[in-house]
Design a protein around this motif. Structure first.
Motif, PDB file in Angstrom:
ATOM      1  N   SER A  65       7.142  20.704 -26.179  1.00 54.07           N
ATOM      2  CA  SER A  65       7.671  22.031 -26.470  1.00 54.07           C
ATOM      3  C   SER A  65       9.197  21.997 -26.554  1.00 54.07           C
ATOM      4  O   SER A  65       9.854  21.210 -25.857  1.00 54.07           O
ATOM      5  N   PRO A  66       9.773  22.846 -27.394  1.00 58.23           N
ATOM      6  CA  PRO A  66      11.239  22.938 -27.457  1.00 58.23           C
ATOM      7  C   PRO A  66      11.841  23.402 -26.130  1.00 58.23           C
ATOM      8  O   PRO A  66      12.940  23.002 -25.775  1.00 58.23           O
ATOM      9  N   LYS A  67      11.096  24.222 -25.387  1.00 56.69           N
ATOM     10  CA  LYS A  67      11.589  24.706 -24.095  1.00 56.69           C
ATOM     11  C   LYS A  67      11.800  23.543 -23.126  1.00 56.69           C
ATOM     12  O   LYS A  67      12.814  23.472 -22.438  1.00 56.69           O
ATOM     13  N   GLU A  68      10.844  22.624 -23.077  1.00 59.74           N
ATOM     14  CA  GLU A  68      10.983  21.470 -22.195  1.00 59.74           C
ATOM     15  C   GLU A  68      12.126  20.561 -22.650  1.00 59.74           C
ATOM     16  O   GLU A  68      12.884  20.044 -21.843  1.00 59.74           O
ATOM     17  N   ALA A  69      12.275  20.381 -23.964  1.00 63.10           N
ATOM     18  CA  ALA A  69      13.362  19.555 -24.490  1.00 63.10           C
ATOM     19  C   ALA A  69      14.720  20.166 -24.146  1.00 63.10           C
ATOM     20  O   ALA A  69      15.647  19.443 -23.773  1.00 63.10           O
ATOM     21  N   LEU A  70      14.846  21.491 -24.240  1.00 62.94           N
ATOM     22  CA  LEU A  70      16.099  22.140 -23.877  1.00 62.94           C
ATOM     23  C   LEU A  70      16.365  22.024 -22.388  1.00 62.94           C
ATOM     24  O   LEU A  70      17.498  21.837 -21.957  1.00 62.94           O
ATOM     25  N   TYR A  71      15.315  22.116 -21.582  1.00 63.38           N
ATOM     26  CA  TYR A  71      15.471  21.979 -20.141  1.00 63.38           C
ATOM     27  C   TYR A  71      15.957  20.575 -19.783  1.00 63.38           C
ATOM     28  O   TYR A  71      16.796  20.400 -18.920  1.00 63.38           O
ATOM     29  N   ARG A  72      15.411  19.564 -20.453  1.00 61.27           N
ATOM     30  CA  ARG A  72      15.786  18.178 -20.169  1.00 61.27           C
ATOM     31  C   ARG A  72      17.102  17.777 -20.833  1.00 61.27           C
ATOM     32  O   ARG A  72      17.724  16.805 -20.441  1.00 61.27           O
ATOM     33  N   GLY A  73      17.503  18.476 -21.889  1.00 57.45           N
ATOM     34  CA  GLY A  73      18.756  18.155 -22.563  1.00 57.45           C
ATOM     35  C   GLY A  73      18.629  17.113 -23.648  1.00 57.45           C
ATOM     36  O   GLY A  73      19.628  16.659 -24.193  1.00 57.45           O
ATOM     37  N   THR A  74      17.401  16.718 -23.977  1.00 60.32           N
ATOM     38  CA  THR A  74      17.177  15.743 -25.036  1.00 60.32           C
ATOM     39  C   THR A  74      15.792  15.970 -25.623  1.00 60.32           C
ATOM     40  O   THR A  74      14.900  16.487 -24.963  1.00 60.32           O
ATOM     41  N   LEU A  75      15.624  15.580 -26.863  1.00 59.73           N
ATOM     42  CA  LEU A  75      14.336  15.738 -27.525  1.00 59.73           C
ATOM     43  C   LEU A  75      13.377  14.599 -27.185  1.00 59.73           C
ATOM     44  O   LEU A  75      12.177  14.744 -27.251  1.00 59.73           O
ATOM     45  N   TRP A  76      13.926  13.448 -26.772  1.00 62.29           N
ATOM     46  CA  TRP A  76      13.109  12.258 -26.540  1.00 62.29           C
ATOM     47  C   TRP A  76      13.038  11.916 -25.058  1.00 62.29           C
ATOM     48  O   TRP A  76      14.073  11.759 -24.401  1.00 62.29           O
ATOM     49  N   PRO A  77      11.850  11.743 -24.511  1.00 68.46           N
ATOM     50  CA  PRO A  77      11.723  11.381 -23.094  1.00 68.46           C
ATOM     51  C   PRO A  77      12.383  10.040 -22.754  1.00 68.46           C
ATOM     52  O   PRO A  77      12.832   9.849 -21.627  1.00 68.46           O
ATOM     53  N   ALA A  78      12.469   9.135 -23.705  1.00 67.87           N
ATOM     54  CA  ALA A  78      13.084   7.829 -23.434  1.00 67.87           C
ATOM     55  C   ALA A  78      14.579   7.959 -23.137  1.00 67.87           C
ATOM     56  O   ALA A  78      15.159   7.091 -22.496  1.00 67.87           O
ATOM     57  N   LEU A  79      15.212   9.045 -23.584  1.00 67.54           N
ATOM     58  CA  LEU A  79      16.639   9.236 -23.364  1.00 67.54           C
ATOM     59  C   LEU A  79      16.943  10.178 -22.210  1.00 67.54           C
ATOM     60  O   LEU A  79      18.107  10.474 -21.933  1.00 67.54           O
ATOM     61  N   TYR A  80      15.921  10.637 -21.515  1.00 65.05           N
ATOM     62  CA  TYR A  80      16.128  11.546 -20.383  1.00 65.05           C
ATOM     63  C   TYR A  80      16.535  10.744 -19.156  1.00 65.05           C
ATOM     64  O   TYR A  80      15.889   9.764 -18.786  1.00 65.05           O
ATOM     65  N   SER A  81      17.623  11.146 -18.535  1.00 65.20           N
ATOM     66  CA  SER A  81      18.117  10.444 -17.355  1.00 65.20           C
ATOM     67  C   SER A  81      18.748  11.451 -16.401  1.00 65.20           C
ATOM     68  O   SER A  81      19.917  11.802 -16.536  1.00 65.20           O
ATOM     69  N   PRO A  82      17.995  11.928 -15.417  1.00 71.43           N
ATOM     70  CA  PRO A  82      18.606  12.860 -14.463  1.00 71.43           C
ATOM     71  C   PRO A  82      19.535  12.118 -13.521  1.00 71.43           C
ATOM     72  O   PRO A  82      19.317  10.948 -13.202  1.00 71.43           O
ATOM     73  N   TYR A  83      20.586  12.789 -13.080  1.00 70.82           N
ATOM     74  CA  TYR A  83      21.499  12.183 -12.116  1.00 70.82           C
ATOM     75  C   TYR A  83      20.881  12.297 -10.728  1.00 70.82           C
ATOM     76  O   TYR A  83      20.504  13.367 -10.291  1.00 70.82           O
TER      77      TYR A  83
END
Length: 75
Positions: A46-64
């Motif tokens: 969903s676009p909502k989840e992508a906006l929450y994570r800050g990226t469209l791709w899960p491979a590029l998601y990196s929380p601090y």
């Protein structure tokens, strides 16, 4: 496999007036490990989840993650 958190051991002088931090750490972003964007890279549903994570791709998601919080494996 790679890890996003890197650790190093700085030089500690015997004349250092303060208590030193023996192990220091830093994080590297995941895009350092991906050369070109592979075709058919999975995207968030969903676009909502992508906006929450800050990226469209899960491979590029990196929380601090704070290295000084309890529960870190390298303390």
């Amino acid at each position: 496999m790679f890890t996003q958190r890197k650790y190093y051991y700085p030089y500690i002088s015997p004349f250092d007036p303060c208590r030193p931090i023996e192990v220091k750490s830093y994080e590297t972003p995941p895009q350092l490990y991906i050369g070109f964007q592979p075709p058919s890279l999975p995207q968030y549903e969903s676009p909502k989840e992508a906006l929450y994570r800050g990226t469209l791709w899960p491979a590029l998601y990196s929380p601090y993650r704070n290295p000084y919080e309890r529960g870190d494996e390298q303390q």
